[in-house]
Design a protein around this motif. Structure first.
Motif, mmCIF file in Angstrom:
data_model
loop_
_atom_site.group_PDB
_atom_site.id
_atom_site.type_symbol
_atom_site.label_atom_id
_atom_site.label_comp_id
_atom_site.label_asym_id
_atom_site.label_seq_id
_atom_site.Cartn_x
_atom_site.Cartn_y
_atom_site.Cartn_z
ATOM 1 N N ILE A 6 0.942 -1.281 0.071
ATOM 2 C CA ILE A 6 -0.038 0.148 -0.089
ATOM 3 C C ILE A 6 0.810 1.188 0.017
ATOM 4 O O ILE A 6 0.832 2.319 -0.710
ATOM 5 C CB ILE A 6 -1.039 -0.054 1.170
ATOM 6 C CG1 ILE A 6 -1.942 -0.972 1.040
ATOM 7 C CG2 ILE A 6 -1.650 1.331 1.323
ATOM 8 C CD1 ILE A 6 -2.916 -1.409 2.396
ATOM 9 N N ALA A 7 1.989 1.379 0.867
ATOM 10 C CA ALA A 7 2.754 2.390 0.829
ATOM 11 C C ALA A 7 3.465 3.092 -0.351
ATOM 12 O O ALA A 7 3.156 4.124 -0.485
ATOM 13 C CB ALA A 7 3.869 2.204 1.995
ATOM 14 N N PRO A 8 4.132 2.185 -1.175
ATOM 15 C CA PRO A 8 4.466 2.687 -2.392
ATOM 16 C C PRO A 8 3.299 3.224 -3.432
ATOM 17 O O PRO A 8 3.675 4.142 -4.127
ATOM 18 C CB PRO A 8 5.224 1.380 -2.899
ATOM 19 C CG PRO A 8 5.515 0.387 -2.015
ATOM 20 C CD PRO A 8 4.300 0.726 -1.027
ATOM 21 N N LEU A 9 2.120 2.624 -3.380
ATOM 22 C CA LEU A 9 1.206 3.008 -4.042
ATOM 23 C C LEU A 9 0.600 4.487 -3.513
ATOM 24 O O LEU A 9 0.229 5.452 -4.638
ATOM 25 C CB LEU A 9 -0.120 1.992 -4.335
ATOM 26 C CG LEU A 9 0.152 0.802 -4.824
ATOM 27 C CD1 LEU A 9 -1.108 -0.288 -4.716
ATOM 28 C CD2 LEU A 9 0.597 0.830 -6.270
ATOM 29 N N CYS A 10 0.459 4.437 -2.391
ATOM 30 C CA CYS A 10 0.111 5.852 -2.089
ATOM 31 C C CYS A 10 1.032 6.772 -2.157
ATOM 32 O O CYS A 10 0.772 7.861 -2.568
ATOM 33 C CB CYS A 10 -0.203 5.661 -0.227
ATOM 34 S SG CYS A 10 -1.625 4.765 -0.018
ATOM 35 N N LEU A 11 2.419 6.450 -2.067
ATOM 36 C CA LEU A 11 3.457 7.599 -2.322
ATOM 37 C C LEU A 11 3.500 8.017 -3.854
ATOM 38 O O LEU A 11 3.758 9.258 -4.161
ATOM 39 C CB LEU A 11 4.793 6.991 -1.818
ATOM 40 C CG LEU A 11 4.860 6.889 -0.406
ATOM 41 C CD1 LEU A 11 6.315 6.254 0.004
ATOM 42 C CD2 LEU A 11 4.978 8.517 0.186
ATOM 43 N N ILE A 64 12.826 10.041 4.874
ATOM 44 C CA ILE A 64 13.150 10.477 6.327
ATOM 45 C C ILE A 64 11.987 10.110 7.443
ATOM 46 O O ILE A 64 12.241 9.440 8.398
ATOM 47 C CB ILE A 64 13.469 12.013 6.530
ATOM 48 C CG1 ILE A 64 14.740 12.240 5.739
ATOM 49 C CG2 ILE A 64 13.555 12.423 7.831
ATOM 50 C CD1 ILE A 64 15.109 13.806 5.553
ATOM 51 N N GLY A 65 10.891 10.338 6.915
ATOM 52 C CA GLY A 65 9.703 9.964 7.907
ATOM 53 C C GLY A 65 9.628 8.586 8.071
ATOM 54 O O GLY A 65 9.360 8.186 8.983
ATOM 55 N N ALA A 66 9.950 7.746 6.862
ATOM 56 C CA ALA A 66 9.862 6.094 6.962
ATOM 57 C C ALA A 66 10.840 5.819 8.017
ATOM 58 O O ALA A 66 10.682 5.016 9.008
ATOM 59 C CB ALA A 66 10.014 5.537 5.614
ATOM 60 N N GLY A 67 11.855 6.298 7.951
ATOM 61 C CA GLY A 67 13.196 5.794 9.088
ATOM 62 C C GLY A 67 12.708 6.394 10.393
ATOM 63 O O GLY A 67 12.993 5.579 11.252
ATOM 64 N N GLY A 84 5.004 1.751 11.512
ATOM 65 C CA GLY A 84 5.606 3.081 11.764
ATOM 66 C C GLY A 84 6.419 3.690 10.674
ATOM 67 O O GLY A 84 6.247 4.833 10.309
ATOM 68 N N ALA A 85 6.967 2.757 9.594
ATOM 69 C CA ALA A 85 7.494 3.242 8.533
ATOM 70 C C ALA A 85 6.609 3.619 7.456
ATOM 71 O O ALA A 85 6.736 4.824 7.089
ATOM 72 C CB ALA A 85 8.550 2.257 8.002
ATOM 73 N N VAL A 86 5.543 2.677 7.497
ATOM 74 C CA VAL A 86 4.564 3.382 6.460
ATOM 75 C C VAL A 86 3.864 4.526 6.894
ATOM 76 O O VAL A 86 3.527 5.764 6.251
ATOM 77 C CB VAL A 86 3.196 2.022 6.398
ATOM 78 C CG1 VAL A 86 2.463 2.559 5.670
ATOM 79 C CG2 VAL A 86 3.942 0.846 5.793
ATOM 80 N N ALA A 87 3.391 4.679 8.035
ATOM 81 C CA ALA A 87 2.780 6.029 8.673
ATOM 82 C C ALA A 87 3.586 7.153 8.450
ATOM 83 O O ALA A 87 3.389 8.213 8.262
ATOM 84 C CB ALA A 87 2.450 5.765 10.217
ATOM 85 N N GLY A 88 5.048 6.852 8.842
ATOM 86 C CA GLY A 88 6.163 7.921 8.883
ATOM 87 C C GLY A 88 6.355 8.298 7.382
ATOM 88 O O GLY A 88 6.458 9.724 6.938
ATOM 89 N N ALA A 89 6.515 7.341 6.378
ATOM 90 C CA ALA A 89 6.513 7.711 5.132
ATOM 91 C C ALA A 89 5.574 8.554 4.610
ATOM 92 O O ALA A 89 5.742 9.671 3.813
ATOM 93 C CB ALA A 89 6.778 6.370 4.105
ATOM 94 N N LEU A 90 4.192 8.319 4.722
ATOM 95 C CA LEU A 90 3.170 8.973 4.427
ATOM 96 C C LEU A 90 3.050 10.339 5.057
ATOM 97 O O LEU A 90 2.829 11.471 4.197
ATOM 98 C CB LEU A 90 1.697 8.121 4.532
ATOM 99 C CG LEU A 90 1.583 6.785 3.909
ATOM 100 C CD1 LEU A 90 0.362 6.283 4.354
ATOM 101 C CD2 LEU A 90 1.685 7.188 2.409
ATOM 102 N N ALA A 91 3.376 10.420 6.227
ATOM 103 C CA ALA A 91 3.414 11.795 6.816
ATOM 104 C C ALA A 91 4.814 12.682 6.252
ATOM 105 O O ALA A 91 4.223 13.914 6.015
ATOM 106 C CB ALA A 91 3.455 11.517 8.419
ATOM 107 N N GLY A 96 6.051 17.184 2.737
ATOM 108 C CA GLY A 96 6.994 17.379 1.535
ATOM 109 C C GLY A 96 6.020 18.055 0.253
ATOM 110 O O GLY A 96 6.384 19.091 -0.199
ATOM 111 N N ALA A 97 5.153 17.381 0.355
ATOM 112 C CA ALA A 97 3.948 17.723 -0.853
ATOM 113 C C ALA A 97 3.670 19.258 -0.587
ATOM 114 O O ALA A 97 3.315 20.016 -1.239
ATOM 115 C CB ALA A 97 2.911 16.785 -0.970
#
Length: 121
Positions: A6-11, A64-67, A84-91, A96-97
């Motif tokens: 899901i994460a890569p698709l959302c990103l 950075i958010g994912a990390g 946590g990585a998925v939530a951080g990446a999305l945040a 950034g957006a």
């Protein structure tokens, strides 16, 4: 669907939508627009859309958010580093957006000013 899928698709969707964010600003002018305004506005929007470094900065924010999210998820009681990585990446990507959108809006407005239009916002 698994979070890892899901994460890569959302990103990808978020980054695809980012290219136009901020470029559709409707500038407020001090006075009536001249005959060249619409053409200049179109050119300035195109210039802002083509700033690919803003997309790279959004991707960096997501990484950075994912990390950070992964590290926090690992030390959490549940130990869910992936979540946590998925939530951080999305945040991170959302932050950034938002910054990219503001930068693109500023590019459009400054471009119009540089072409002699009396933009007040």
């Amino acid at each position: 669907m698994k979070p890892m899928m899901i994460a890569p698709l959302c990103l990808t969707g978020l980054l695809g939508a980012c290219a136009d964010m901020g470029t559709n600003v409707d500038p407020l002018l001090d006075g009536a627009p001249n005959a060249q305004f619409q053409s200049d506005l179109s050119d300035c929007r195109s210039l802002a859309r083509n700033q690919k470094q803003l997309d790279h900065e959004t991707m960096a924010s997501a990484a950075i958010g994912a990390g950070i999210g992964g590290a926090l998820g690992e030390v959490d009681d549940d130990g869910d580093a992936l979540g946590g990585a998925v939530a951080g990446a999305l945040a991170g990507a959302a932050m950034g957006a938002s910054e990219a959108s503001e930068a693109r809006e500023t590019i459009v407005l400054n471009c119009l000013r540089g072409r002699g239009h009396a933009v007040v916002n």
